[in-house]
Design an enzyme around this catalytic site. Structure first.
Site, mmCIF file in Angstrom:
data_model
loop_
_atom_site.group_PDB
_atom_site.id
_atom_site.type_symbol
_atom_site.label_atom_id
_atom_site.label_comp_id
_atom_site.label_asym_id
_atom_site.label_seq_id
_atom_site.Cartn_x
_atom_site.Cartn_y
_atom_site.Cartn_z
ATOM 1 N N ASP A 50 0.834 -1.208 0.000
ATOM 2 C CA ASP A 50 0.000 0.000 0.000
ATOM 3 C C ASP A 50 0.872 1.262 0.000
ATOM 4 O OD1 ASP A 50 -2.421 1.353 -0.029
ATOM 5 O OD2 ASP A 50 -2.478 1.526 2.148
ATOM 6 N N HIS A 96 2.355 3.795 -8.976
ATOM 7 C CA HIS A 96 2.167 2.359 -9.234
ATOM 8 C C HIS A 96 3.357 1.804 -10.008
ATOM 9 C CE1 HIS A 96 -1.750 2.330 -7.510
ATOM 10 N NE2 HIS A 96 -2.271 3.157 -8.383
ATOM 11 N N LEU A 156 10.073 -20.742 -5.992
ATOM 12 C CA LEU A 156 9.214 -19.806 -5.253
ATOM 13 C C LEU A 156 7.861 -19.748 -5.934
ATOM 14 C CD1 LEU A 156 8.755 -17.317 -3.285
ATOM 15 C CD2 LEU A 156 9.623 -15.882 -5.142
HETATM 16 C C1 IPE Z 1 -5.374 -2.622 -0.243
HETATM 17 O O1 IPE Z 1 -5.062 -1.282 -0.378
HETATM 18 C C2 IPE Z 1 -5.366 -3.286 -1.562
HETATM 19 C C3 IPE Z 1 -4.093 -3.446 -2.217
HETATM 20 C C4 IPE Z 1 -2.915 -3.148 -1.740
HETATM 21 C C5 IPE Z 1 -4.154 -4.031 -3.530
HETATM 22 P P1 IPE Z 1 -6.195 -0.158 -0.473
HETATM 23 O O2 IPE Z 1 -5.481 1.126 -0.628
HETATM 24 O O3 IPE Z 1 -7.156 -0.518 -1.516
HETATM 25 O O4 IPE Z 1 -6.889 -0.265 0.935
HETATM 26 P P2 IPE Z 1 -7.849 0.773 1.670
HETATM 27 O O5 IPE Z 1 -8.967 1.087 0.726
HETATM 28 O O6 IPE Z 1 -7.048 1.976 1.961
HETATM 29 O O7 IPE Z 1 -8.275 0.071 2.910
HETATM 30 C C1 IPE Z 2 -1.710 0.176 -3.326
HETATM 31 O O1 IPE Z 2 -1.410 1.534 -3.337
HETATM 32 C C2 IPE Z 2 -1.839 -0.398 -4.696
HETATM 33 C C3 IPE Z 2 -3.214 -0.714 -5.086
HETATM 34 C C4 IPE Z 2 -4.255 -0.671 -4.331
HETATM 35 C C5 IPE Z 2 -3.382 -1.095 -6.453
HETATM 36 P P1 IPE Z 2 -2.568 2.620 -3.324
HETATM 37 O O2 IPE Z 2 -2.914 2.943 -4.746
HETATM 38 O O3 IPE Z 2 -3.685 2.205 -2.478
HETATM 39 O O4 IPE Z 2 -1.808 3.842 -2.702
HETATM 40 P P2 IPE Z 2 -2.413 4.888 -1.662
HETATM 41 O O5 IPE Z 2 -2.815 4.101 -0.459
HETATM 42 O O6 IPE Z 2 -3.558 5.553 -2.325
HETATM 43 O O7 IPE Z 2 -1.262 5.798 -1.390
HETATM 44 MG MG MG Z 3 -4.081 2.506 -0.469
#
Ligand code: IPE
Ligand code: IPE
Ligand code: MG
Length: 224
Positions: free
Chosen positions: A12, A29, A122
Site C-alpha cells: 500500500d 504504481h 518460489l
Molecule cells: C489494499 O489497499 C489493496 C491493495 C494493496 C491491492 P487499499 O489502498 O485498496 O486499501 P484501503 O482502501 O485503503 O483500505
Molecule cells: C496500493 O497503493 C496499490 C493498489 C491498491 C493497487 P494505493 O494505490 O492504495 O496507494 P495509496 O494508499 O492511495 O497511497
Molecule cells: Mg491505499
C-alpha cells in the site's frame, strides 16, 4: 529460530508516493513495480517458498477508470516482458482472486500460470480482484454442496489458497493499520508488521529487518 515458508504483503502507498514525487498516482504504481522485483529476488535468497502479493482488491474497482486501466496495463506489460525470466528462475505464478478481466488479460494470466506451474523455487500468489469475504462465501457454498463435513480442513480445500500453507508473516506498508479484506481466514496466526514507509520506498533492507525480527518471535499458537 522460526521457520519461514510464506510471506504475504499488502503493498500500500503507491498513490500517495506518486502524488508526492511525480504529481501522479499512476507513476507511483509504476515505481511500486520495481520494489516488487526486488522483493521477489530477496525472497528467493531467503528460500521463502510462497510470496503472496495483494495487487488489486475487489473494492479497488471503485477507483477512477484511468487508474484501473493503468494498473492493468502495467500488469500486462510486466507479464509479457518478464514471464520468461520468472520461469527461468523457477518461479511459479498463481493468481488468487476472480479472473474476471478482459478476454486478453484472462488468457495472459492463464498462460502465465500454465507456463510456470511446475516450478519449485518460489510460488508467487498474485491477488488480483481478490477479496477475502467473497472467497469465504464461495468456499462455504462449495462445501455445503459437497459430501464433506464442515471441518476446518475440508473448508480450506475450497479456499483459493488450498495447498498453500498459511502466511507466517503479513506485511502492510503505507502507514495504515488495517487488513482491507485480505486473507482474513489465512492470517489467523500470522505475525503482522505494519510499516510506515510507502510501498515504493520499501526496500530489501526493510524486508530483511522484518524477517530477522520474525525469526526471534516466540510463536505460541495458543500454547505457552
Ligand atoms: C489494499 O489497499 C489493496 C491493495 C494493496 C491491492 P487499499 O489502498 O485498496 O486499501 P484501503 O482502501 O485503503 O483500505
Ligand atoms: C496500493 O497503493 C496499490 C493498489 C491498491 C493497487 P494505493 O494505490 O492504495 O496507494 P495509496 O494508499 O492511495 O497511497
Ligand atoms: Mg491505499
Amino acid at each position: 529460530m522460526n521457520p519461514l515458508q510464506h510471506v504475504a504483503i499488502i503493498m500500500d502507498g503507491n498513490g500517495r508516493w506518486g502524488l508526492k514525487h511525480k504529481k501522479s498516482r499512476n507513476l507511483g504504481h509504476k515505481a511500486g513495480l520495481n520494489v516488487v522485483e526486488q522483493i521477489i529476488k530477496e525472497s528467493i535468497k531467503h528460500k521463502i517458498k510462497f510470496l503472496t502479493l495483494f495487487a488489486f482488491s475487489t473494492e479497488n474497482w471503485k477507483r477512477p477508470k484511468k487508474e484501473i486501466n493503468y494498473l492493468f496495463s502495467l500488469l500486462e506489460t510486466f507479464l509479457k516482458n518478464k514471464i520468461d525470466e520468472l520461469n527461468k528462475k523457477q518461479i511459479k505464478l498463481q493468481i488468487i482472486g476472480n479472473k474476471k478481466f478482459s478476454k486478453d488479460l484472462n488468457k495472459l494470466l492463464i498462460d502465465s500460470e500454465k507456463k510456470t506451474q511446475k516450478n519449485k523455487v518460489l510460488q508467487i500468489n498474485l491477488a488480483l480482484n481478490y477479496g477475502s469475504k467473497f472467497e469465504l462465501i464461495e468456499a462455504f457454498k462449495k462445501l455445503k454442496k459437497s459430501k464433506y463435513k464442515f471441518t476446518e480442513k475440508n473448508f480450506e480445500k475450497y479456499l483459493q489458497t488450498k495447498n498453500i500453507p498459511d502466511p507466517d508473516i503479513l506485511i502492510r506498508t503505507g502507514n495504515t493499520q488495517r487488513l482491507s479484506n485480505f486473507l482474513l481466514w489465512q492470517i489467523a496466526y500470522a505475525e503482522v508488521f505494519f510499516e510506515k514507509k510507502l510501498w515504493p520506498d520499501f526496500n530489501k533492507k526493510d524486508f530483511n529487518k522484518i524477517i530477522e525480527k520474525y525469526k526471534k518471535i516466540k510463536r505460541n499458537f495458543g500454547n505457552v
